[in-house]
Design a protein around this motif. Structure first.
Motif, PDB file in Angstrom:
ATOM      1  N   GLY A  31       0.757  -1.068   0.059  1.00 38.31           N
ATOM      2  CA  GLY A  31       0.218   0.037   0.066  1.00 38.31           C
ATOM      3  C   GLY A  31       0.914   1.299  -0.067  1.00 38.31           C
ATOM      4  O   GLY A  31       2.007   1.095  -0.246  1.00 38.31           O
ATOM      5  N   VAL A  32       0.173   2.412   0.248  1.00 36.55           N
ATOM      6  CA  VAL A  32       0.799   3.700   0.364  1.00 36.55           C
ATOM      7  C   VAL A  32       1.825   3.775   1.609  1.00 36.55           C
ATOM      8  O   VAL A  32       0.960   3.707   2.707  1.00 36.55           O
ATOM      9  N   VAL A  33       3.064   3.883   1.504  1.00 40.78           N
ATOM     10  CA  VAL A  33       3.796   3.969   2.755  1.00 40.78           C
ATOM     11  C   VAL A  33       4.253   5.198   3.054  1.00 40.78           C
ATOM     12  O   VAL A  33       4.937   5.728   4.284  1.00 40.78           O
ATOM     13  N   GLY A  34       3.779   6.237   2.059  1.00 39.00           N
ATOM     14  CA  GLY A  34       4.527   7.847   2.518  1.00 39.00           C
ATOM     15  C   GLY A  34       4.007   8.579   1.329  1.00 39.00           C
ATOM     16  O   GLY A  34       3.260   8.191   0.216  1.00 39.00           O
ATOM     17  N   ILE A  35       4.565   9.856   1.543  1.00 41.51           N
ATOM     18  CA  ILE A  35       4.184  10.816   0.385  1.00 41.51           C
ATOM     19  C   ILE A  35       5.380  11.646   0.108  1.00 41.51           C
ATOM     20  O   ILE A  35       6.292  11.855   1.098  1.00 41.51           O
ATOM     21  N   VAL A  36       5.778  11.976  -0.994  1.00 43.13           N
ATOM     22  CA  VAL A  36       6.963  12.855  -1.346  1.00 43.13           C
ATOM     23  C   VAL A  36       6.117  14.076  -1.807  1.00 43.13           C
ATOM     24  O   VAL A  36       5.312  13.798  -3.063  1.00 43.13           O
ATOM     25  N   GLU A  37       6.831  15.514  -1.896  1.00 45.71           N
ATOM     26  CA  GLU A  37       6.147  16.581  -2.523  1.00 45.71           C
ATOM     27  C   GLU A  37       7.112  17.464  -2.726  1.00 45.71           C
ATOM     28  O   GLU A  37       8.462  17.546  -2.354  1.00 45.71           O
ATOM     29  N   LEU A  38       7.002  18.044  -3.861  1.00 46.91           N
ATOM     30  CA  LEU A  38       7.835  19.302  -4.369  1.00 46.91           C
ATOM     31  C   LEU A  38       6.873  20.570  -4.768  1.00 46.91           C
ATOM     32  O   LEU A  38       5.896  20.497  -5.295  1.00 46.91           O
ATOM     33  N   VAL A  39       7.342  21.549  -3.797  1.00 46.88           N
ATOM     34  CA  VAL A  39       6.598  22.748  -3.971  1.00 46.88           C
ATOM     35  C   VAL A  39       7.254  23.737  -4.858  1.00 46.88           C
ATOM     36  O   VAL A  39       8.418  24.041  -4.314  1.00 46.88           O
ATOM     37  N   TRP A  40       6.872  24.312  -5.547  1.00 45.67           N
ATOM     38  CA  TRP A  40       7.376  25.417  -6.497  1.00 45.67           C
ATOM     39  C   TRP A  40       7.410  26.728  -5.959  1.00 45.67           C
ATOM     40  O   TRP A  40       6.620  27.371  -5.860  1.00 45.67           O
ATOM     41  N   ARG A  41       8.569  27.031  -5.417  1.00 45.01           N
ATOM     42  CA  ARG A  41       8.830  28.328  -4.719  1.00 45.01           C
ATOM     43  C   ARG A  41       9.167  29.434  -5.421  1.00 45.01           C
ATOM     44  O   ARG A  41       8.727  30.646  -5.020  1.00 45.01           O
ATOM     45  N   SER A  42       9.861  29.326  -6.609  1.00 44.40           N
ATOM     46  CA  SER A  42      10.042  30.323  -7.680  1.00 44.40           C
ATOM     47  C   SER A  42      10.497  30.010  -8.758  1.00 44.40           C
ATOM     48  O   SER A  42      11.389  29.297  -9.341  1.00 44.40           O
ATOM     49  N   GLU A  43       9.784  30.626  -9.463  1.00 45.82           N
ATOM     50  CA  GLU A  43       9.652  30.553 -11.136  1.00 45.82           C
ATOM     51  C   GLU A  43      10.959  31.041 -11.543  1.00 45.82           C
ATOM     52  O   GLU A  43      11.878  30.636 -12.105  1.00 45.82           O
ATOM     53  N   LEU A  44      11.341  32.407 -11.315  1.00 43.43           N
ATOM     54  CA  LEU A  44      12.235  33.055 -11.658  1.00 43.43           C
ATOM     55  C   LEU A  44      13.636  32.344 -11.314  1.00 43.43           C
ATOM     56  O   LEU A  44      14.602  32.394 -11.892  1.00 43.43           O
ATOM     57  N   ASN A  45      13.796  32.236  -9.749  1.00 36.87           N
ATOM     58  CA  ASN A  45      15.086  31.418  -9.334  1.00 36.87           C
ATOM     59  C   ASN A  45      15.150  29.872  -9.641  1.00 36.87           C
ATOM     60  O   ASN A  45      15.840  29.106  -9.406  1.00 36.87           O
ATOM     61  N   ARG A  46      13.923  29.448 -10.245  1.00 40.56           N
ATOM     62  CA  ARG A  46      13.828  27.949 -10.741  1.00 40.56           C
ATOM     63  C   ARG A  46      14.374  27.079  -9.252  1.00 40.56           C
ATOM     64  O   ARG A  46      15.179  26.153  -9.376  1.00 40.56           O
ATOM     65  N   ALA A  47      13.334  27.198  -8.356  1.00 41.80           N
ATOM     66  CA  ALA A  47      13.518  26.629  -7.091  1.00 41.80           C
ATOM     67  C   ALA A  47      12.444  26.031  -6.465  1.00 41.80           C
ATOM     68  O   ALA A  47      11.370  26.686  -6.892  1.00 41.80           O
ATOM     69  N   ALA A  48      12.581  24.962  -5.991  1.00 40.68           N
ATOM     70  CA  ALA A  48      11.527  24.421  -5.256  1.00 40.68           C
ATOM     71  C   ALA A  48      11.759  23.759  -3.832  1.00 40.68           C
ATOM     72  O   ALA A  48      13.222  23.570  -3.612  1.00 40.68           O
ATOM     73  N   GLU A  49      11.018  23.382  -3.182  1.00 40.14           N
ATOM     74  CA  GLU A  49      11.133  22.719  -1.960  1.00 40.14           C
ATOM     75  C   GLU A  49      10.722  21.317  -1.790  1.00 40.14           C
ATOM     76  O   GLU A  49       9.594  21.313  -1.951  1.00 40.14           O
TER      77      GLU A  49
END
Length: 196
Positions: free
Chosen positions: A79-97
């Protein structure tokens, strides 16, 4: 609009969108105080609160604009044992959390590292990110060790930078650049091909 080709398959996991069918698995960790203790403002959830959370996460399958979150279920045969996520923090700086939560019963096997690696690979190669960072409470040693295993370097230790459960808490910030990720991936490829 940016969406990975799902599912993403790793050696032991299938990363896919979350659905309401995953409620039992997600609630199994969201109701645990030992899981939510390091999360910002989180308390153990009731089943109805987990249902609302799963419904919200089920809509997080594409990045359209800054602030959007891509949340993927990390599923095994059990089954599902966890989640992983990517949050888009800055388009200009091409950064994510990067973020992740895994059920402790599945800890110590490298599943979180495997899932995070796959999402970071997509972020750098397909989404063209320049930098991925992650944060954790300074006493969350397991999370800090995971970030280190991912090749991230600790960039900051913010002293008493936020209120956590009514007390001032320190926060650690880890990050890795796309160029560093590619060098690390190339070195890992050489190690695996050289061991044959």
């Amino acid at each position: 609009m940016f969406r990975p080709a799902l599912p993403i398959r790793t050696a032991r996991l299938t990363l896919r969108s979350i659905t309401l069918d995953d409620l039992d698995d997600v609630h199994a960790w969201q109701c645990r105080s030992d899981v939510v203790r390091w999360m910002y403002g989180a308390e153990p959830r009731t089943r109805e609160q987990s249902r609302a959370s799963v419904l919200a996460m089920s809509g997080e399958d594409v990045l359209r604009a800054e602030g959007d979150c891509l949340t993927l279920a990390a599923a095994t045969d059990a089954g599902v044992v966890g989640i992983v996520e990517l949050v888009w923090r800055s388009e200009l700086n091409r950064a994510a959390e990067l973020g992740y939560v895994f059920h402790p019963d599945h800890g110590g096997r490298g599943l979180a590292t495997e899932a995070a690696t796959a999402v970071m690979d997509w972020g750098f190669s397909e989404f063209d990110l320049h930098r991925i960072y992650a944060r954790c409470h300074s006493r969350n040693g397991a999370s800090a060790r995971l970030m280190t295993r991912l090749g991230m370097r600790q960039e900051a230790h913010h002293v008493e930078s936020y209120l956590h459960r009514g007390e001032w808490a320190d926060q650690l910030v880890f990050a890795i650049l796309a160029a560093e990720w590619r060098i690390r991936a190339a070195a890992a490829g050489r190690r695996s091909s050289g061991s044959r």
